[in-house]
Motif scaffolding. Structure first.
Motif, PDB file in Angstrom:
ATOM      1  N   ASN A  60       0.822  -1.203   0.000  1.00 58.90           N
ATOM      2  CA  ASN A  60       0.000   0.000   0.000  1.00 58.90           C
ATOM      3  C   ASN A  60       0.864   1.264   0.000  1.00 58.90           C
ATOM      4  O   ASN A  60       0.521   2.236  -0.691  1.00 58.90           O
ATOM      5  CB  ASN A  60      -0.978  -0.006   1.176  1.00 58.90           C
ATOM      6  CG  ASN A  60      -2.327  -0.602   0.786  1.00 58.90           C
ATOM      7  OD1 ASN A  60      -2.752  -0.528  -0.364  1.00 58.90           O
ATOM      8  ND2 ASN A  60      -3.008  -1.202   1.755  1.00 58.90           N
ATOM      9  N   VAL A 114      -1.822   4.982  -6.968  1.00 61.81           N
ATOM     10  CA  VAL A 114      -3.015   4.146  -6.879  1.00 61.81           C
ATOM     11  C   VAL A 114      -3.613   4.304  -5.483  1.00 61.81           C
ATOM     12  O   VAL A 114      -2.922   4.165  -4.478  1.00 61.81           O
ATOM     13  CB  VAL A 114      -2.679   2.659  -7.142  1.00 61.81           C
ATOM     14  CG1 VAL A 114      -3.906   1.783  -6.927  1.00 61.81           C
ATOM     15  CG2 VAL A 114      -2.141   2.484  -8.558  1.00 61.81           C
ATOM     16  N   GLU A 163      -5.176  -3.279 -10.961  1.00 55.80           N
ATOM     17  CA  GLU A 163      -4.769  -1.907 -11.250  1.00 55.80           C
ATOM     18  C   GLU A 163      -3.362  -1.635 -10.724  1.00 55.80           C
ATOM     19  O   GLU A 163      -2.539  -0.993 -11.400  1.00 55.80           O
ATOM     20  CB  GLU A 163      -5.755  -0.927 -10.597  1.00 55.80           C
ATOM     21  CG  GLU A 163      -5.394   0.532 -10.801  1.00 55.80           C
ATOM     22  CD  GLU A 163      -6.252   1.470  -9.968  1.00 55.80           C
ATOM     23  OE1 GLU A 163      -6.192   2.692 -10.193  1.00 55.80           O
ATOM     24  OE2 GLU A 163      -6.973   0.972  -9.080  1.00 55.80           O
ATOM     25  N   SER A 164      -3.054  -2.134  -9.525  1.00 57.61           N
ATOM     26  CA  SER A 164      -1.732  -1.938  -8.942  1.00 57.61           C
ATOM     27  C   SER A 164      -0.666  -2.641  -9.768  1.00 57.61           C
ATOM     28  O   SER A 164       0.405  -2.081 -10.034  1.00 57.61           O
ATOM     29  CB  SER A 164      -1.712  -2.469  -7.505  1.00 57.61           C
ATOM     30  OG  SER A 164      -2.733  -1.897  -6.728  1.00 57.61           O
ATOM     31  N   PRO A 193      -5.218   3.406  -2.114  1.00 54.46           N
ATOM     32  CA  PRO A 193      -5.299   2.148  -1.362  1.00 54.46           C
ATOM     33  C   PRO A 193      -6.718   1.745  -1.007  1.00 54.46           C
ATOM     34  O   PRO A 193      -6.959   0.605  -0.586  1.00 54.46           O
ATOM     35  CB  PRO A 193      -4.480   2.440  -0.100  1.00 54.46           C
ATOM     36  CG  PRO A 193      -4.606   3.916   0.091  1.00 54.46           C
ATOM     37  CD  PRO A 193      -4.639   4.493  -1.300  1.00 54.46           C
ATOM     38  N   TYR A 224       2.553  -0.909 -11.774  1.00 59.60           N
ATOM     39  CA  TYR A 224       3.955  -1.236 -11.503  1.00 59.60           C
ATOM     40  C   TYR A 224       4.659  -1.707 -12.776  1.00 59.60           C
ATOM     41  O   TYR A 224       5.839  -1.413 -12.993  1.00 59.60           O
ATOM     42  CB  TYR A 224       4.059  -2.290 -10.409  1.00 59.60           C
ATOM     43  CG  TYR A 224       5.108  -1.970  -9.365  1.00 59.60           C
ATOM     44  CD1 TYR A 224       6.082  -0.995  -9.563  1.00 59.60           C
ATOM     45  CD2 TYR A 224       5.136  -2.648  -8.151  1.00 59.60           C
ATOM     46  CE1 TYR A 224       7.026  -0.699  -8.603  1.00 59.60           C
ATOM     47  CE2 TYR A 224       6.085  -2.362  -7.172  1.00 59.60           C
ATOM     48  CZ  TYR A 224       7.014  -1.385  -7.399  1.00 59.60           C
ATOM     49  OH  TYR A 224       7.959  -1.088  -6.446  1.00 59.60           O
ATOM     50  N   TRP A 262      -3.486  -6.352  -3.282  1.00 59.04           N
ATOM     51  CA  TRP A 262      -2.729  -6.138  -4.515  1.00 59.04           C
ATOM     52  C   TRP A 262      -3.652  -6.372  -5.704  1.00 59.04           C
ATOM     53  O   TRP A 262      -3.881  -7.486  -6.136  1.00 59.04           O
ATOM     54  CB  TRP A 262      -1.513  -7.054  -4.568  1.00 59.04           C
ATOM     55  CG  TRP A 262      -0.575  -6.688  -5.682  1.00 59.04           C
ATOM     56  CD1 TRP A 262      -0.278  -7.444  -6.778  1.00 59.04           C
ATOM     57  CD2 TRP A 262       0.155  -5.472  -5.843  1.00 59.04           C
ATOM     58  NE1 TRP A 262       0.595  -6.788  -7.599  1.00 59.04           N
ATOM     59  CE2 TRP A 262       0.886  -5.556  -7.053  1.00 59.04           C
ATOM     60  CE3 TRP A 262       0.270  -4.311  -5.085  1.00 59.04           C
ATOM     61  CZ2 TRP A 262       1.717  -4.545  -7.521  1.00 59.04           C
ATOM     62  CZ3 TRP A 262       1.100  -3.293  -5.540  1.00 59.04           C
ATOM     63  CH2 TRP A 262       1.810  -3.417  -6.732  1.00 59.04           C
ATOM     64  N   LEU A 274       3.067   4.734  -7.244  1.00 59.50           N
ATOM     65  CA  LEU A 274       2.215   4.355  -8.359  1.00 59.50           C
ATOM     66  C   LEU A 274       1.006   5.253  -8.547  1.00 59.50           C
ATOM     67  O   LEU A 274       0.345   5.196  -9.589  1.00 59.50           O
ATOM     68  CB  LEU A 274       1.748   2.899  -8.196  1.00 59.50           C
ATOM     69  CG  LEU A 274       2.851   1.853  -8.034  1.00 59.50           C
ATOM     70  CD1 LEU A 274       2.242   0.463  -7.916  1.00 59.50           C
ATOM     71  CD2 LEU A 274       3.833   1.920  -9.193  1.00 59.50           C
ATOM     72  N   SER A 313      -1.800  -9.701 -10.223  1.00 61.98           N
ATOM     73  CA  SER A 313      -2.688  -9.846  -9.070  1.00 61.98           C
ATOM     74  C   SER A 313      -3.221 -11.268  -9.076  1.00 61.98           C
ATOM     75  O   SER A 313      -3.785 -11.719 -10.083  1.00 61.98           O
ATOM     76  CB  SER A 313      -3.835  -8.841  -9.157  1.00 61.98           C
ATOM     77  OG  SER A 313      -4.738  -9.007  -8.091  1.00 61.98           O
ATOM     78  N   LYS A 352       1.800   1.817  -3.558  1.00 57.64           N
ATOM     79  CA  LYS A 352       0.667   2.312  -4.332  1.00 57.64           C
ATOM     80  C   LYS A 352       0.508   3.817  -4.144  1.00 57.64           C
ATOM     81  O   LYS A 352       0.278   4.562  -5.103  1.00 57.64           O
ATOM     82  CB  LYS A 352      -0.604   1.571  -3.908  1.00 57.64           C
ATOM     83  CG  LYS A 352      -0.667   0.135  -4.400  1.00 57.64           C
ATOM     84  CD  LYS A 352      -1.586  -0.739  -3.562  1.00 57.64           C
ATOM     85  CE  LYS A 352      -3.036  -0.356  -3.627  1.00 57.64           C
ATOM     86  NZ  LYS A 352      -3.902  -1.317  -2.904  1.00 57.64           N
TER      87      LYS A 352
END
Length: 496
Positions: free
Chosen positions: A221, A230, A373-374, A232, A378, A370, A228, A394, A224
């Protein structure tokens, strides 16, 4: 009337002087803030580099050394107890100025960062009075990473975090030069405070989640949020720190890495781990990390018998039980070892259920954290660099991990929810529900670190299995064995 303007020759001399002054000024700024000589370590071994070497975190998150040094003395109320940073569980070798897992590097001035060993070095004491033994590559069973971050954030938010107070404390231990005092007073101390307060905002989401506690971390997280972009959301990724020894057979057998198998490429895992610790892509020391990866590939798991005796006859009786009950998913060459199992996998449906008749599944929060999208973010992260990421994914499940060095990997399960190996062979309802993590005194009979009693309560983090992300449900294999069979199996597991 005389001409008052300088002659052309004089203009050239003035311009030359200005150029020299600008060059000197620029050189001074570069020397003071940006020069980056090679890091000086006690020796050139990879072991020394693993413990104290720079992985690049100093550029973005590095704290000026003298500020870092005096903060525990200035703000002890933000630490869990006496002893400075040692109270947060960091392993400290005698005679060393930094704990294992911390690095000092000059980028203009001396800065302190963290490296891989801060989460991947275990400590053990055979008795309460014994000195701790450090096991490199083991899970950081005592360290409180979130506690360290919050110590820094709360210190920076304190009104006493100012140039006069900090310079006075530094003056108690070291005499800075006049230039360094000016640098600290007018630049480094204000900039450090500003950076820490900004980082506190980046980590504000942790306030709405359960604390990580000792020996645990939410590893992705933060990535993210910080790297990233993103959100959480409401996810909770709190999980146990992992051992990183015996990586060569894992790679050779194509095993997935991390608890949820989110990557299958060791090089990507090593590089992304440095990024997770706070390294910017432009500061990533790829060559050094490649050498570290090679060293880690050959790092062996420690043996239980180096510290404690094993009943060889009882262990021999336990070996066939292991082959029958565990080997398919947990032997180094098991057909499902290193593979991801999702909760709808038929192999997950083992005998045993909770009171409502439902399968006793492992806590899913870490796997659900995870997201696709994450993973996609990455894989796009390193565009434009010579290195890149391609294998993030994922999975929605957890990896069947090999059990090498299992004895030193307590507490057990991906979230560290079971304090003793003997507990893990009991049905979830009979496992310890509340205990304390972080005491490194070992119990060789139950195979784990002592998790109850005054010392554990004083030095550890309270772990309640009813808290979100902390469930000790699941992994029912072996729970239906008889008492003597369990004793034999545990004795064999000590030998792995």
């Amino acid at each position: 009337m005389s001409n008052t303007y300088p002659r052309p020759g004089k203009w050239k001399r003035i311009l030359g002087v200005l150029v020299v002054l600008v060059a000197l000024g620029g050189g001074l700024v570069w020397w003071t803030l940006f020069r980056e000589p090679p890091q000086q370590l006690a020796d050139d071994s990879m072991e020394e580099y693993f413990k104290y070497g720079s992985i690049g975190t100093e550029q973005q998150d590095g704290i000026p050394y003298w500020i870092w040094l005096v903060l525990p003395k200035m703000f002890p109320e933000y630490l869990p107890g006496p002893g400075g940073l040692a109270s947060l569980g960091f392993g400290w070798e005698q005679g060393r100025e930094l704990p294992v897992g911390f690095s000092k590097k000059v980028i203009g001035f001396e800065r302190v960062g963290v490296n891989c060993a801060v989460c991947h070095s275990a400590t053990l004491r055979e008795t309460p009075d014994a000195a701790p033994v450090i096991y490199l590559g083991g899970p950081g069973n005592r360290v409180d990473i979130l506690g360290y971050q919050r110590f820094l954030f709360r210190s920076a938010a304190d009104p006493r975090f100012d140039a006069s107070n900090i310079l006075m404390e530094i003056g108690q231990v070291y005499r800075l030069s006049w230039m360094d005092r000016m640098l600290y007073r007018f630049l480094l101390i204000p900039a450090t405070r500003k950076a820490l307060l900004a980082q506190a905002e980046q980590f504000a989401w942790t306030d709405s989640r359960p604390d990580w506690g000792r020996g645990r971390i939410d590893p992705f997280n933060p990535v993210k949020v910080r790297a990233l972009g993103v959100d959480p959301g409401e996810t909770t990724g709190n999980s146990d720190m992992q051992s990183i020894w015996n990586l060569a057979p894992r790679v050779a057998n194509g095993m997935a890495l991390h608890w949820d198998g989110l990557n299958t490429d060791l090089t990507e895992v090593v590089l992304s781990s440095a990024i997770g610790d706070g390294t910017l892509p432009k500061a990533l020391p790829v060559k050094k990390l490649t050498a570290l990866e090679k060293w880690l590939m050959a790092l062996p798991a420690p043996k239980f018998t180096e510290r404690f005796p094993v009943d060889s006859a009882l262990a021999a009786a336990g070996e066939p039980l292991f082959q029958d009950q565990c080997a398919r998913c947990h032997a180094m060459t098991g057909e499902r070892t290193g593979q991801v199992m999702t909760m709808d996998d038929p192999d997950w449906q083992v005998p045993g259920a909770d009171a409502g008749g439902r399968p006793a599944h492992t806590d899913a929060h870490r796997a659900e954290m995870w997201t696709p999208e994450s993973a996609a973010a990455y894989n796009d992260y390193a565009a434009g660099y010579d290195w890149d990421f391609d294998y993030f994914r994922s999975t929605g499940g957890y990896v069947n991990v090999p059990l090498d060095g299992l004895w030193l990997r307590a507490p057990y399960l991906h979230n560290g929810s079971v304090p003793y190996l003997t507990d893990l062979l009991e049905p979830p309802a009979q496992r310890t529900q509340v205990f304390y993590r972080g005491l490194d005194v070992y119990d060789p009979e139950r195979v784990g670190f002592i998790a109850e009693g005054p010392d554990a309560e004083r030095r550890g983090s309270r772990y309640d299995t009813s808290v979100i992300g902390n469930s000790n449900q699941g992994h029912l294999w072996g729970t239906n064995l008889g008492a003597e069979q369990k004793r034999a199996l545990v004795e064999y597991l000590k030998t792995l």
